[in-house]
Enzyme design. Structure first.
Site, PDB file in Angstrom:
ATOM      1  N   PRO A 138       0.830  -1.216   0.000  1.00 57.55           N
ATOM      2  CA  PRO A 138       0.000   0.000   0.000  1.00 57.55           C
ATOM      3  C   PRO A 138       0.860   1.259   0.000  1.00 57.55           C
ATOM      4  O   PRO A 138       1.822   1.344   0.765  1.00 57.55           O
ATOM      5  CB  PRO A 138      -0.797  -0.125   1.306  1.00 57.55           C
ATOM      6  CG  PRO A 138      -0.030  -1.092   2.152  1.00 57.55           C
ATOM      7  CD  PRO A 138       0.652  -2.022   1.215  1.00 57.55           C
ATOM      8  N   CYS A 159       0.315   5.516  -0.119  1.00 57.63           N
ATOM      9  CA  CYS A 159      -0.495   6.739  -0.165  1.00 57.63           C
ATOM     10  C   CYS A 159      -0.031   7.636  -1.299  1.00 57.63           C
ATOM     11  O   CYS A 159       1.171   7.879  -1.449  1.00 57.63           O
ATOM     12  CB  CYS A 159      -0.314   7.528   1.125  1.00 57.63           C
ATOM     13  SG  CYS A 159      -1.435   7.006   2.393  1.00 57.63           S
ATOM     14  N   TYR A 209       0.501   4.629  13.324  1.00 51.41           N
ATOM     15  CA  TYR A 209      -0.857   5.149  13.210  1.00 51.41           C
ATOM     16  C   TYR A 209      -1.701   4.637  14.381  1.00 51.41           C
ATOM     17  O   TYR A 209      -1.198   3.947  15.271  1.00 51.41           O
ATOM     18  CB  TYR A 209      -1.422   4.834  11.819  1.00 51.41           C
ATOM     19  CG  TYR A 209      -0.610   5.547  10.747  1.00 51.41           C
ATOM     20  CD1 TYR A 209      -0.468   6.932  10.781  1.00 51.41           C
ATOM     21  CD2 TYR A 209       0.088   4.844   9.769  1.00 51.41           C
ATOM     22  CE1 TYR A 209       0.313   7.599   9.850  1.00 51.41           C
ATOM     23  CE2 TYR A 209       0.874   5.509   8.824  1.00 51.41           C
ATOM     24  CZ  TYR A 209       0.986   6.890   8.875  1.00 51.41           C
ATOM     25  OH  TYR A 209       1.763   7.553   7.972  1.00 51.41           O
ATOM     26  N   ALA A 214      -3.465   3.333   2.042  1.00 52.76           N
ATOM     27  CA  ALA A 214      -4.196   3.523   3.290  1.00 52.76           C
ATOM     28  C   ALA A 214      -5.418   4.381   3.006  1.00 52.76           C
ATOM     29  O   ALA A 214      -5.291   5.558   2.655  1.00 52.76           O
ATOM     30  CB  ALA A 214      -3.292   4.209   4.309  1.00 52.76           C
TER      31      ALA A 214
HETATM   32  C1  FNR Z   1       4.453   3.918   1.634  1.00 47.92           C
HETATM   33  N1  FNR Z   1       4.216   2.976   2.633  1.00 47.92           N
HETATM   34  C2  FNR Z   1       2.939   2.794   3.131  1.00 47.92           C
HETATM   35  N2  FNR Z   1       2.673   1.776   3.995  1.00 47.92           N
HETATM   36  C3  FNR Z   1       1.412   1.512   4.387  1.00 47.92           C
HETATM   37  O1  FNR Z   1       1.207   0.578   5.151  1.00 47.92           O
HETATM   38  N3  FNR Z   1       0.379   2.290   3.932  1.00 47.92           N
HETATM   39  C4  FNR Z   1       0.563   3.331   3.087  1.00 47.92           C
HETATM   40  O2  FNR Z   1      -0.402   3.959   2.635  1.00 47.92           O
HETATM   41  C5  FNR Z   1       1.889   3.640   2.703  1.00 47.92           C
HETATM   42  N4  FNR Z   1       2.180   4.701   1.893  1.00 47.92           N
HETATM   43  C6  FNR Z   1       3.418   4.800   1.264  1.00 47.92           C
HETATM   44  C7  FNR Z   1       3.625   5.729   0.243  1.00 47.92           C
HETATM   45  C8  FNR Z   1       4.841   5.751  -0.448  1.00 47.92           C
HETATM   46  C9  FNR Z   1       5.013   6.708  -1.589  1.00 47.92           C
HETATM   47  C10 FNR Z   1       5.864   4.850  -0.075  1.00 47.92           C
HETATM   48  C11 FNR Z   1       7.178   4.847  -0.819  1.00 47.92           C
HETATM   49  C12 FNR Z   1       5.681   3.982   0.961  1.00 47.92           C
HETATM   50  C13 FNR Z   1       5.245   1.964   2.961  1.00 47.92           C
HETATM   51  C14 FNR Z   1       5.268   0.859   1.896  1.00 47.92           C
HETATM   52  O3  FNR Z   1       4.042   0.176   1.822  1.00 47.92           O
HETATM   53  C15 FNR Z   1       6.397  -0.148   2.155  1.00 47.92           C
HETATM   54  O4  FNR Z   1       6.137  -0.807   3.375  1.00 47.92           O
HETATM   55  C16 FNR Z   1       7.763   0.529   2.223  1.00 47.92           C
HETATM   56  O5  FNR Z   1       7.933   1.433   1.133  1.00 47.92           O
HETATM   57  C17 FNR Z   1       8.904  -0.493   2.216  1.00 47.92           C
HETATM   58  O6  FNR Z   1       8.841  -1.303   1.058  1.00 47.92           O
HETATM   59  P1  FNR Z   1       9.773  -0.987  -0.247  1.00 47.92           P
HETATM   60  O7  FNR Z   1       9.343   0.340  -0.810  1.00 47.92           O
HETATM   61  O8  FNR Z   1      11.200  -0.962   0.206  1.00 47.92           O
HETATM   62  O9  FNR Z   1       9.465  -2.128  -1.187  1.00 47.92           O
END
Ligand code: FNR
Length: 360
Positions: free
Chosen positions: A23, A25, A181, A57
């Protein structure tokens, strides 16, 4: 035979492979309603071979948004706007999931690419945040402590959001209990200073997330897969450790959760984290070992071989990737190529002529 490209069935849903979009945002909604940005953004990952596309999210109430531009799922207009996004993901052969969230004391902040940072002042569209205790995240405005009615309302909001999500067509739901959160704020002794039924012991601090899991399960019935994203550690002295979270995950499995999406940290600004490839995988492994439940690993997983090894080692049952899908929306097709998976098994039939650089 690739484990990464083998299907995973949970309850009544079969996810075609185990490389999933985490996920993320986008801070691009108006009044919580997802729009054209979300539509193309999410569907492209399905075209790119991801087995599951987890939408960002989505706030279960207006005050649960991280920023004024967050997507939501607290009203019917939002539900109706998600429905075509879900259809596009499904048309490309992937399963659509949605993360249900409440930001608690980390709500009402500027989005990352705004000209300002920190809490949004009321005249500029900000609102009073809520939390287990009136303790601010460093640098943010002080939240209001939730009373018993407020806590019951949070549970009801998650339940109503789950109903709307299923009605929009989502086949997988994820409760966001990570990254500092609201549900994580209740879990951690660093942010939960209550001395009533929702504070003190681990059991009391876990009460809200377990009530949310039970309420969502009761609302959506037995067919729908339900994930919970946890932060396995707070990465700060006196905070949650992985075995605390594994204990809570075990209780959550008894309450109706099917899979734990194991991330880390985000509760306090003074956290200390050593980041590197697969740095959170040991947490998923520990939760899997302790609970016997399905887990997904996430965090700097950027190629097919790395993802395959995580599954082969028994550390997790699936892999989420975030930023690698932003860099390459067709990451899953690329990973399949690295693992020698027959393109016909993962490429959309419409794209298969793009696989080989032969004359067409
Ligand atoms: C996120 N991450 C995130 N996690 C989550 O639980 N809900 C969310 O809405 C978001 N939003 C979000 C936006 C953006 C632009 C990024 C880059 C990251 C965290 C994401 O889901 C993930 O856990 C982390 O980015 C680590 O994984 P990667 O990017 O190393 O594969």
């Amino acid at each position: 035979m690739s484990l990464l490209f083998s299907p995973l069935s949970i309850r009544d849903t079969t996810i075609p492979n185990r490389l999933w979009v985490s996920p993320m945002c986008m801070y691009s909604a108006e009044d919580g309603v997802p729009g054209d940005w979300h539509h193309v953004h999410l569907a492209q990952f399905a075209s790119g071979g991801a087995g599951l596309v987890m939408s960002e999210a989505a706030a279960v109430s207006p005050e649960g948004r991280i920023s004024p531009r967050d997507a939501g799922i607290w009203n019917d207009a939002q539900r109706d706007a998600w429905a075509p996004v879900v259809r596009s993901i499904r048309a490309r052969g992937a399963v659509a999931g949605i993360q249900l969230a409440h930001a608690g004391r980390k709500a009402s902040t500027w989005w990352p690419f705004a000209d300002a940072s920190g809490s949004v002042p009321a005249p500029e569209g900000g609102w009073t945040t809520v939390a287990p205790s009136p303790v601010a995240y460093e640098g943010f405005a002080e939240p209001q402590e939730l009373d018993a009615d407020g806590i019951a309302q949070v549970v009801a909001d998650f339940r109503a959001a789950a109903r709307r999500a299923v009605d929009a067509g989502f086949e997988v739901l994820e409760v966001h209990a990570a990254h500092g959160y609201l549900l994580h704020q209740f879990l951690s002794p660093l942010s939960n200073l209550r001395d009533d039924a929702w504070g003190g012991s681990l059991e009391n601090r876990a009460r809200l997330v377990l009530d949310v899991v039970r309420a969502v399960r009761a609302e959506v019935g037995e067919a729908v897969p339900l994930f919970v994203r946890f932060s396995a550690v707070d990465s700060a002295p006196g905070g949650l450790e992985v075995d605390d979270v594994a204990t809570v995950a075990g209780w959550a499995a008894d309450a109706g959760a099917d899979l734990f999406d194991v991330s880390a940290s985000g509760l306090v600004a003074h956290q200390r984290i050593e980041v590197g490839p697969g740095y959170q995988v040991p947490y998923a492994e520990r939760v899997r070992e302790r609970t016997g439940a399905l887990t997904a690993a996430v965090g700097i997983i950027t190629n097919g071989r790395q993802a395959e090894e995580i599954l082969a080692a028994g550390s997790a049952d699936a892999v989420f990737a975030g930023r690698e899908f932003l860099r390459d929306p067709h990451f899953a097709l690329r990973a399949a190529g690295e693992l020698g998976v027959e393109p016909e098994r993962v490429w959309p039939p419409q794209y298969i002529r793009g696989y080989r650089a032969a004359a067409f």
